[in-house]
Enzyme design. Sequence first.
Site, short mmCIF file in Angstrom:
data_model
loop_
_atom_site.label_atom_id
_atom_site.label_comp_id
_atom_site.label_asym_id
_atom_site.label_seq_id
_atom_site.Cartn_x
_atom_site.Cartn_y
_atom_site.Cartn_z
N CYS A 115 0.82 -1.23 0.00
CA CYS A 115 0.00 0.00 0.00
C CYS A 115 0.84 1.27 0.00
O CYS A 115 0.33 2.36 -0.26
CB CYS A 115 -0.94 0.01 1.20
SG CYS A 115 -1.81 -1.53 1.39
N HIS A 255 -3.65 6.73 3.19
CA HIS A 255 -4.02 5.40 2.71
C HIS A 255 -5.38 5.03 3.34
O HIS A 255 -5.58 5.20 4.54
CB HIS A 255 -2.93 4.40 3.13
CG HIS A 255 -3.28 2.97 2.86
ND1 HIS A 255 -3.96 2.58 1.74
CD2 HIS A 255 -3.05 1.84 3.58
CE1 HIS A 255 -4.14 1.26 1.78
NE2 HIS A 255 -3.59 0.79 2.90
N ASN A 285 -10.20 -0.78 0.92
CA ASN A 285 -8.74 -0.69 0.81
C ASN A 285 -8.32 -1.27 -0.55
O ASN A 285 -8.48 -2.46 -0.78
CB ASN A 285 -8.11 -1.48 1.96
CG ASN A 285 -6.59 -1.47 1.92
OD1 ASN A 285 -5.99 -1.02 0.95
ND2 ASN A 285 -5.98 -1.98 2.97
N1 ACO Z 1 -17.69 -9.43 10.66
C1 ACO Z 1 -18.02 -9.74 11.94
N2 ACO Z 1 -17.10 -10.06 12.87
C2 ACO Z 1 -15.81 -10.05 12.50
C3 ACO Z 1 -15.41 -9.74 11.19
C4 ACO Z 1 -16.41 -9.42 10.25
N3 ACO Z 1 -16.12 -9.11 8.99
N4 ACO Z 1 -14.07 -9.82 11.12
C5 ACO Z 1 -13.62 -10.15 12.35
N5 ACO Z 1 -14.68 -10.30 13.18
C6 ACO Z 1 -14.66 -10.66 14.58
C7 ACO Z 1 -13.41 -11.41 14.97
O1 ACO Z 1 -13.55 -12.79 14.65
C8 ACO Z 1 -13.34 -11.17 16.45
O2 ACO Z 1 -14.22 -12.06 17.07
P1 ACO Z 1 -13.79 -12.82 18.43
O3 ACO Z 1 -13.53 -11.72 19.42
O4 ACO Z 1 -14.99 -13.64 18.73
O5 ACO Z 1 -12.57 -13.60 18.07
C9 ACO Z 1 -13.94 -9.76 16.61
O6 ACO Z 1 -14.64 -9.49 15.39
C10 ACO Z 1 -12.92 -8.68 16.88
O7 ACO Z 1 -11.86 -8.81 15.99
P2 ACO Z 1 -10.65 -7.83 16.08
O8 ACO Z 1 -9.60 -8.32 15.16
O9 ACO Z 1 -10.29 -7.53 17.50
O10 ACO Z 1 -11.29 -6.49 15.49
P3 ACO Z 1 -10.56 -5.12 15.28
O11 ACO Z 1 -11.25 -4.09 16.07
O12 ACO Z 1 -9.07 -5.22 15.41
O13 ACO Z 1 -10.86 -4.82 13.74
C11 ACO Z 1 -9.79 -4.96 11.62
C12 ACO Z 1 -10.41 -5.73 12.77
C13 ACO Z 1 -10.84 -4.09 10.98
C14 ACO Z 1 -9.22 -5.96 10.62
C15 ACO Z 1 -8.63 -4.06 12.17
O14 ACO Z 1 -7.79 -4.84 12.99
C16 ACO Z 1 -7.83 -3.41 11.09
O15 ACO Z 1 -8.31 -2.55 10.38
N6 ACO Z 1 -6.54 -3.76 10.96
C17 ACO Z 1 -5.68 -3.15 10.01
C18 ACO Z 1 -6.00 -3.66 8.66
C19 ACO Z 1 -5.14 -3.00 7.62
O16 ACO Z 1 -4.98 -1.82 7.60
N7 ACO Z 1 -4.53 -3.80 6.78
C20 ACO Z 1 -3.67 -3.27 5.79
C21 ACO Z 1 -3.67 -4.25 4.72
S1 ACO Z 1 -3.08 -3.45 3.33
C22 ACO Z 1 -2.16 -4.47 2.36
O17 ACO Z 1 -0.95 -4.38 2.40
C23 ACO Z 1 -2.90 -5.43 1.47
#
Ligand code: ACO
Length: 328
Positions: A115, A255, A285
């Site tokens: 990214c 981003h 994203n």
């Molecule tokens: N729908 C419903 N529930 C979900 C979903 C979904 N789509 N996805 C995860 N959950 C659940 C999880 O299973 C977890 O459940 P559990 O507590 O029973 O295990 C709960 O929601 C909480 O999960 P967390 O991971 O704690 O949620 P968080 O608040 O961290 O949000 C997220 C998750 C949105 C992925 C966040 O961590 C994030 O944005 N991370 C950064 C992502 C990013 O920027 N990535 C860059 C990639 S770019 C590249 O290089 C391709």
Amino acid sequence: MTLRSVGILGTGKYVPDRVLTNADLEKMVDTNDEWIVSRTGMKERRIAAPDQATSDLAFHAAQAALRSAGITAEQLDLIIVATITPDMAFPSTACILQDRLGAKKAAAFDLSAACSGFIYGLATANNFIATGMYEYVLVIGADCLSRITDYTDRNTCVLFGDGAGAAVLGAVPEGRGFRSFELGADGSGGELLNLKGGGSRMPASIESVEGRNHYIYMAGSEVFKFAVRIMGNAAEEALKKAGMTKEDINLLIPHQANNRIIQASLSRLNLPEEKCMINLPKYANTSAASIPLALAEAAEEGRMREGDCVVLVGFGGGLTWGASVIIW
Ligand code: ACO
């Protein structure tokens, strides 16, 4: 050697027609609109047609950028495509695009910084033009993340979309254009965000497919913590190098990974939301395309006036990060 000032002469974007909404995702995995919107800010994303590859998205964005810059493909000296989803391992997507655009005299290569790739590409292009080696460079961020997204994994499949954004760079009057770049990498974080299959470490095999190794792997909350820290740090470093402060910012183009990460960056930089370009509700994203897509839309919407201080900032797999200060 006297270095020339370099700036963005034109921008362009392209997104595929197909829209994948949160309601569509509710039918595919155990998720819901409320969770996706509250955790990410995303409402829909674009998905490439089965016959579209990354170079096809890049082609349309490139044409728009060339039109906006008022130059022809034949005038290009170099094409840089930042992508983690090239059409194929080789030739590069940049070479495929060079042929399709008819950019006969242009050198061409791909750049892999996830990214952060577009900002890495801008810094590279800037240096070729600043030294006088090249006049016009086309920098594109393009990705088809839908091709490497596991649509049975709710942790990742809600986050990604497809798209392309492009910019034509050239010499600009003194005092305008790029004022600084801040690039960085921390390879020790490589295991937090990656795609393991299909490279020389794990060539494609029945086992690699059965192990779902051709999809994005992400340790979401670790990446989240890294992103919140690095977005503010990188933007502040770039401002310092430019001899400017956060009070000087007219528009932040971050981003588009997660609205909560963007909001954390805004509070760190003490900026109101009106000074930030946010289009992730529409596109989610799009990896390397994220910043140039937002930049092209900001330009279309007339959000940057001559002389404005525009800050680009991003992070991604690698781990990598980048920021740039531009006087528009
Ligand atoms: N729908 C419903 N529930 C979900 C979903 C979904 N789509 N996805 C995860 N959950 C659940 C999880 O299973 C977890 O459940 P559990 O507590 O029973 O295990 C709960 O929601 C909480 O999960 P967390 O991971 O704690 O949620 P968080 O608040 O961290 O949000 C997220 C998750 C949105 C992925 C966040 O961590 C994030 O944005 N991370 C950064 C992502 C990013 O920027 N990535 C860059 C990639 S770019 C590249 O290089 C391709």
